[in-house]
Design an enzyme around this catalytic site. Structure first.
Site, PDB file in Angstrom:
ATOM      1  N   GLN A  76       1.126  -1.163  -0.291  1.00 52.03           N
ATOM      2  CA  GLN A  76      -0.039   0.001   0.380  1.00 52.03           C
ATOM      3  C   GLN A  76       0.762   1.071   0.028  1.00 52.03           C
ATOM      4  O   GLN A  76       1.095   2.057   0.753  1.00 52.03           O
ATOM      5  CB  GLN A  76      -0.856  -0.310   1.099  1.00 52.03           C
ATOM      6  CG  GLN A  76      -2.108  -1.041   1.177  1.00 52.03           C
ATOM      7  CD  GLN A  76      -3.362  -0.333   0.573  1.00 52.03           C
ATOM      8  OE1 GLN A  76      -3.231   0.703   0.023  1.00 52.03           O
ATOM      9  NE2 GLN A  76      -4.423  -1.239   0.184  1.00 52.03           N
ATOM     10  N   SER A  77       2.187   1.544  -1.414  1.00 50.42           N
ATOM     11  CA  SER A  77       3.153   2.529  -1.316  1.00 50.42           C
ATOM     12  C   SER A  77       2.427   3.427  -1.300  1.00 50.42           C
ATOM     13  O   SER A  77       1.912   3.844  -2.807  1.00 50.42           O
ATOM     14  CB  SER A  77       4.035   1.606  -1.645  1.00 50.42           C
ATOM     15  OG  SER A  77       5.130   2.966  -1.771  1.00 50.42           O
ATOM     16  N   ASN A  78       1.905   5.029  -0.849  1.00 45.47           N
ATOM     17  CA  ASN A  78       2.379   6.287  -1.119  1.00 45.47           C
ATOM     18  C   ASN A  78       2.803   6.647  -1.598  1.00 45.47           C
ATOM     19  O   ASN A  78       2.687   7.426  -3.498  1.00 45.47           O
ATOM     20  CB  ASN A  78       1.947   7.493  -0.177  1.00 45.47           C
ATOM     21  CG  ASN A  78       1.543   6.860   1.016  1.00 45.47           C
ATOM     22  OD1 ASN A  78      -0.237   6.267   0.698  1.00 45.47           O
ATOM     23  ND2 ASN A  78       1.775   6.918   2.184  1.00 45.47           N
TER      24      ASN A  78
END
Ligand SMILES: *Cc1c(COP(=O)(O)O)cnc(C)c1O
Length: 332
Positions: A76-78
Site C-alpha cells: 500500500q505504498s504512497n
C-alpha cells in the site's frame, strides 16, 4: 541553499499551508500549541510527501533520457502511487515492485493505493516477499526493459536517496520563510521517519539555513538506533551534494521507536485514537501507516510533558489518506 545546480521539475504550486489546530490543541491539552504543515495537500494524485522528492528524481530521470520509471515500495505504498502519478503526467511508463512485508497481506483486489495503481494505469506490478533485495529486483527489471528497447530509470524505495532528499531540504527553507512571515516561533518539529528522505532532508535543510529548531522523527519501522544511523548517513550525503558548510551533528538526529507497535503497517491502538482525533476535531485525514503513528507519538509526547509548557509544536503531515480505505475494519 542553492538548488539551481540540480535538474528539477516544478510540481509544487507554492507553499503548503501552515495552520494552527485549535480544537486538537484543546482536546490534547497540557498547554502545548499544535500547528500543522499540510504536505498532505501537495499536488499529485491524492497528495503527500513524495511529490517534493520526485521534483528532483523525475527531473534527473528525464535529463538522463529515461522513458520508463521503475520503483518499489510496500503493497500500500504512497510513494508508488505518487511516482506512478507523476510518471503519467510526464508521459513515462511506470513499473512497480511491491514488497509483501507482512506475509499473506497482498490482495490484488484491495482498495486504497492498490486500487489507484490500476486506475492510474501501471505498466506492471511484481510482488516479492518481505526482505527481498528490492534494488536487485529493480535492476533485473531494468535489464529486461532495456532488451525491449526501453530506457529505464530506477527510483529507490521512498525516493530516499540524496537526490530525493533535496526536496525536503527545500521544504525546511520553505517552512522557515513561512514562519518568518507569520512571525510564528516554533519550538519543535515532529515528522515521520520511514525510508528517511523526509527526515534527512529536513535536518540537512535546517543546518543549511541555520534554522535551529529541534526536529524529532517518529519511526514507522525499525529501532531508534537503526533509524537514526540511516537518517544521519543520508543527511551527510545530502549536505555534501548541497555543499553545506555547517556540520550536521549526530545528535541533531533524534528518533523515537515507541510508536511502531508490532511492526511497519501493523495498526496500533494509539494510531487509531490519533486518526480519529484529527478527523473529529479538525477534519484532517491521517493514514494508518505513517501520519497516524506519527500523530500518536506527538499526542503521547505532549501528554508525557516532553515539551515545555506553552511550547509551539509543528506537525508535518506527510499525507497517505488513500491507505485508510484499505484499513476500514481497523477503524469501525
Ligand atoms: C513515505 C511516507 C512517509 C515517510 O517518509 P520517508 O521519507 O520515507 O521517511 C511519511 N508519510 C507518508 C504518508 C508517506 O507516504
Amino acid at each position: 541553499m542553492n538548488f539551481t545546480k540540480f535538474p528539477r521539475r516544478q510540481y509544487l504550486q507554492g507553499e503548503t499551508p501552515i495552520e494552527f489546530l485549535p480544537s486538537l490543541t484543546r482536546a490534547i491539552g497540557n498547554d502545548v500549541n499544535i500547528y500543522i504543515k499540510r504536505d498532505d495537500l501537495l499536488p499529485g494524485s491524492a497528495g503527500g510527501n513524495k511529490t517534493r522528492k520526485l521534483e528532483f528524481c523525475i527531473a534527473d530521470a528525464l535529463e538522463k533520457g529515461a522513458d520508463t520509471i521503475i520503483t518499489c515500495g510496500a503493497i500500500q505504498s504512497n510513494h508508488c502511487r505518487l511516482t506512478l502519478s507523476w510518471s503519467v503526467k510526464e508521459n513515462l511508463d511506470c513499473h512497480l515492485i511491491l514488497e509483501e512485508r507482512v506475509a499473506g497481506t497482498y490482495n490484488k483486489e484491495a482498495s486504497g493505493n492498490n486500487f489507484l495503481y490500476q486506475l492510474l494505469g501501471v505498466k506492471s506490478i511484481e510482488i516479492v516477499e518481505g526482505g527481498t533485495d528490492l534494488m536487485a529486483v529493480m535492476e533485473e527489471k531494468a535489464e529486461v526493459l532495456k532488451k525491449e528497447g526501453k530506457a529505464p530509470y530506477i527510483i529507490p524505495v521512498g525516493a530516499s536517496n540524496a537526490i530525493g532528499a533535496l526536496g525536503y531540504a527545500a521544504c525546511a527553507e520553505e517552512t522557515m520563510n513561512q514562519l518568518n512571515n507569520m512571525h510564528l516561533d516554533i519550538d519543535h518539529i515532529i515528522i515521520p521517519s520511514g525510508s528517511a528522505g523526509t527526515h534527512a532532508g529536513m535536518i540537512t535543510g535546517m543546518v543549511g539555513i541555520n534554522m535551529n529548531i529541534p526536529i524529532t522523527g517518529i519511526n514507522v519501522s525499525q529501532s531508534k538506533e537503526e533509524k537514526e544511523e540511516k537518517v544521519y548517513k543520508l543527511a551527510l550525503e545530502t549536505a555534501e551534494k548541497l555543499n553545506i558548510t555547517g556540520s550536521i551533528a549526530r545528535s541533531d538526529v533524534v528518533c523515537f521507536d515507541e510508536y511502531v507497535g508490532e511492526g511497519y503497517s501493523i495498526p496500533t491502538d494509539s494510531m487509531v485514537e490519533a486518526v480519529k482525533l484529527f478527523a473529529r476535531t479538525e477534519g484532517i485525514l491521517l493514514d494508518p501507516v505513517y501520519s497516524g503513528k506519527t500523530a500518536a507519538g506527538l499526542i503521547d509526547l505532549v501528554r508525557r510533558n516532553h515539551f515545555t509548557k506553552g511550547a509551539n509544536v509543528l506537525f508535518l503531515h506527510t499525507g497517505g489518506s488513500p491507505a485508510l480505505y484499505a484499513y476500514m475494519d481497523t477503524f469501525r
